[in-house]
Design a protein around this motif. Structure first.
Motif, short mmCIF file in Angstrom:
data_model
loop_
_atom_site.label_atom_id
_atom_site.label_comp_id
_atom_site.label_asym_id
_atom_site.label_seq_id
_atom_site.Cartn_x
_atom_site.Cartn_y
_atom_site.Cartn_z
N GLU A 1 0.82 -1.21 0.00
CA GLU A 1 0.00 0.00 0.00
C GLU A 1 0.86 1.27 0.00
N SER A 2 2.14 1.11 0.25
CA SER A 2 3.12 2.19 0.15
C SER A 2 4.38 1.59 -0.46
N ALA A 3 5.36 2.44 -0.74
CA ALA A 3 6.64 1.91 -1.19
C ALA A 3 7.25 1.07 -0.09
N PHE A 4 8.00 0.05 -0.47
CA PHE A 4 8.62 -0.81 0.54
C PHE A 4 9.55 0.00 1.43
N SER A 5 10.24 0.98 0.85
CA SER A 5 11.16 1.79 1.65
C SER A 5 10.40 2.55 2.73
N THR A 6 9.22 3.08 2.37
CA THR A 6 8.41 3.79 3.37
C THR A 6 8.02 2.85 4.49
N TRP A 7 7.59 1.66 4.14
CA TRP A 7 7.19 0.67 5.14
C TRP A 7 8.37 0.31 6.05
N ALA A 8 9.54 0.07 5.44
CA ALA A 8 10.72 -0.32 6.23
C ALA A 8 11.14 0.80 7.18
N TYR A 9 11.15 2.03 6.70
CA TYR A 9 11.50 3.15 7.58
C TYR A 9 10.45 3.34 8.67
N ARG A 10 9.18 3.01 8.38
CA ARG A 10 8.15 3.11 9.40
C ARG A 10 8.40 2.09 10.52
N VAL A 11 8.73 0.86 10.15
CA VAL A 11 9.06 -0.16 11.15
C VAL A 11 10.24 0.31 11.99
N LEU B 1 18.07 12.64 5.39
CA LEU B 1 17.72 11.60 4.43
C LEU B 1 16.90 12.15 3.25
N GLU B 2 16.44 13.37 3.36
CA GLU B 2 15.80 14.10 2.26
C GLU B 2 14.48 13.48 1.78
N PHE B 3 13.72 12.93 2.70
CA PHE B 3 12.36 12.52 2.35
C PHE B 3 11.49 13.76 2.19
N ASP B 4 10.55 13.72 1.23
CA ASP B 4 9.63 14.83 1.13
C ASP B 4 8.62 14.75 2.29
N HIS B 5 7.88 15.82 2.50
CA HIS B 5 6.99 15.91 3.66
C HIS B 5 5.93 14.83 3.66
N VAL B 6 5.42 14.49 2.50
CA VAL B 6 4.35 13.49 2.43
C VAL B 6 4.87 12.12 2.86
N GLU B 7 6.03 11.73 2.33
CA GLU B 7 6.55 10.40 2.67
C GLU B 7 7.05 10.36 4.11
N ALA B 8 7.70 11.44 4.58
CA ALA B 8 8.16 11.47 5.97
C ALA B 8 6.98 11.39 6.93
N ALA B 9 5.89 12.08 6.60
CA ALA B 9 4.69 12.01 7.43
C ALA B 9 4.11 10.61 7.45
N ALA B 10 4.15 9.94 6.29
CA ALA B 10 3.66 8.56 6.22
C ALA B 10 4.52 7.62 7.05
N ILE B 11 5.83 7.85 7.03
CA ILE B 11 6.74 7.02 7.83
C ILE B 11 6.42 7.18 9.31
N LEU B 12 6.19 8.40 9.74
CA LEU B 12 5.94 8.68 11.16
C LEU B 12 4.47 8.53 11.54
N GLU B 13 3.64 8.29 10.55
CA GLU B 13 2.20 8.09 10.76
C GLU B 13 1.55 9.30 11.45
N ILE B 14 1.90 10.47 10.91
CA ILE B 14 1.28 11.72 11.35
C ILE B 14 0.84 12.49 10.12
N THR B 15 0.09 13.56 10.29
CA THR B 15 -0.33 14.34 9.14
C THR B 15 0.85 15.14 8.58
N SER B 16 0.73 15.49 7.32
CA SER B 16 1.78 16.29 6.69
C SER B 16 1.96 17.62 7.40
N ASP B 17 0.86 18.20 7.85
CA ASP B 17 0.92 19.48 8.56
C ASP B 17 1.70 19.33 9.87
N ASN B 18 1.40 18.26 10.62
CA ASN B 18 2.15 18.03 11.86
C ASN B 18 3.61 17.75 11.59
N TYR B 19 3.90 17.04 10.50
CA TYR B 19 5.30 16.78 10.18
C TYR B 19 6.04 18.07 9.85
#
Length: 270
Positions: free
Chosen positions: A66-76, A150-168
């Motif tokens: 449902e997301s890129a594998f890298s996003t999932w791995a960084y979330r774990v 690591l230069e993640f954009d706000h959308v992907e970094a927010a997805a990794i941290l499981e918060i909203t883009s605004d909060n990120y």
């Protein structure tokens, strides 16, 4: 992170041992880099990385694409770094004021040059650059590492941290502001007016055992020299000096001997 194919992930999920090993090899250095930048302590980072890699492999069946594998791995990985009680218990509880006071203690105005000074200065620069992020709490530290290092954009970094883009964006802005404020007044690589500079600080760092001639944790002769890094930072303007300093920390490689240990734990061929 080099993209790991969906076919390889599917094979790993189906129990293909070679595919599992390839997934492990494909992510190990990135997980180690994240752990080092968040924890700074090499021993803690190695331990955390081993735990993260095992978590990723044991949770691999839950990855649904449902997301890129890298996003999932960084979330774990991020969930582990944020949630592991032992990591929080070991955190030194630094603040920027405490770190500034420590850096300005024991400075030597014109220390004699040592034969290995260039390498020692690089070791001090790297360790100090990483340590200053310990002055941020874990949430802001992770936001800063994901965004500015690591230069993640706000959308992907927010997805990794499981918060909203605004909060990120708010977390990153606050962390960035604090790191810039510190380096612009207290880091001699960034600011010519800072009391502390690496040459003046080196004797005290050696005396305190924070830099060891016979056991350098970060620097080696293959990296850009201390003077090269300083020159690169000097070419930057304003806040970009801090960004250049933080990104100048070399990305470490996960030790291959530890890969074999993990392979044994999860029954991978090695």
């Amino acid at each position: 992170m080099k993209a790991i194919s969906n076919e390889l992930i599917a094979a790993a999920q189906a129990g293909d041992q070679s595919a599992l090993e390839a997934v492990l090899i494909g992510i190990q250095d990135k997980m180690y880099h994240l752990s080092m930048r968040v924890l700074a302590n090499p021993d803690d980072a190695l331990e955390a990385t081993q735990e993260i890699l095992i978590l990723i492999l044991t949770k691999l069946s839950t990855f649904r694409g449902e997301s890129a594998f890298s996003t999932w791995a960084y979330r774990v990985a991020s969930n582990h770094l944020l949630g592991a009680k032992k990591l929080r218990d070991r955190d030194p509880g630094l603040t920027f004021d405490l770190f500034k006071a420590d850096l300005e203690t024991g400075l030597v105005a014109d220390p004699p040059a040592a034969p290995d000074e260039a390498l020692m200065l690089n070791e001090l620069r790297i360790s100090c650059t990483m340590a200053m992020l310990l002055c941020l709490d874990f949430n802001h530290r992770l936001a800063y590492v994901l965004g500015d290092i690591l230069e993640f954009d706000h959308v992907e970094a927010a997805a990794i941290l499981e918060i909203t883009s605004d909060n990120y964006r708010k977390r990153l802005s606050r962390a960035r502001k604090d790191v810039i404020a510190f380096t612009s007044t207290s880091c001699g690589v960034v600011s010519k007016t800072a009391k502390c500079n690496c040459r003046s600080r080196l004797p005290a760092a050696i005396a305190a055992g924070r830099v060891r001639r016979d056991d350098l944790a970060h620097a080696d002769a293959r990296q850009p020299s201390y003077q090269e890094v300083v020159a690169d930072v000097e070419t930057m303007v304003g806040d970009l000096k801090t960004l250049k300093l933080q990104r100048s920390v070399p990305e470490p490689a996960f030790p291959q001997n530890l890969l074999a240990q993990i392979a044994g734990i999860v029954s991978l061929p090695h």
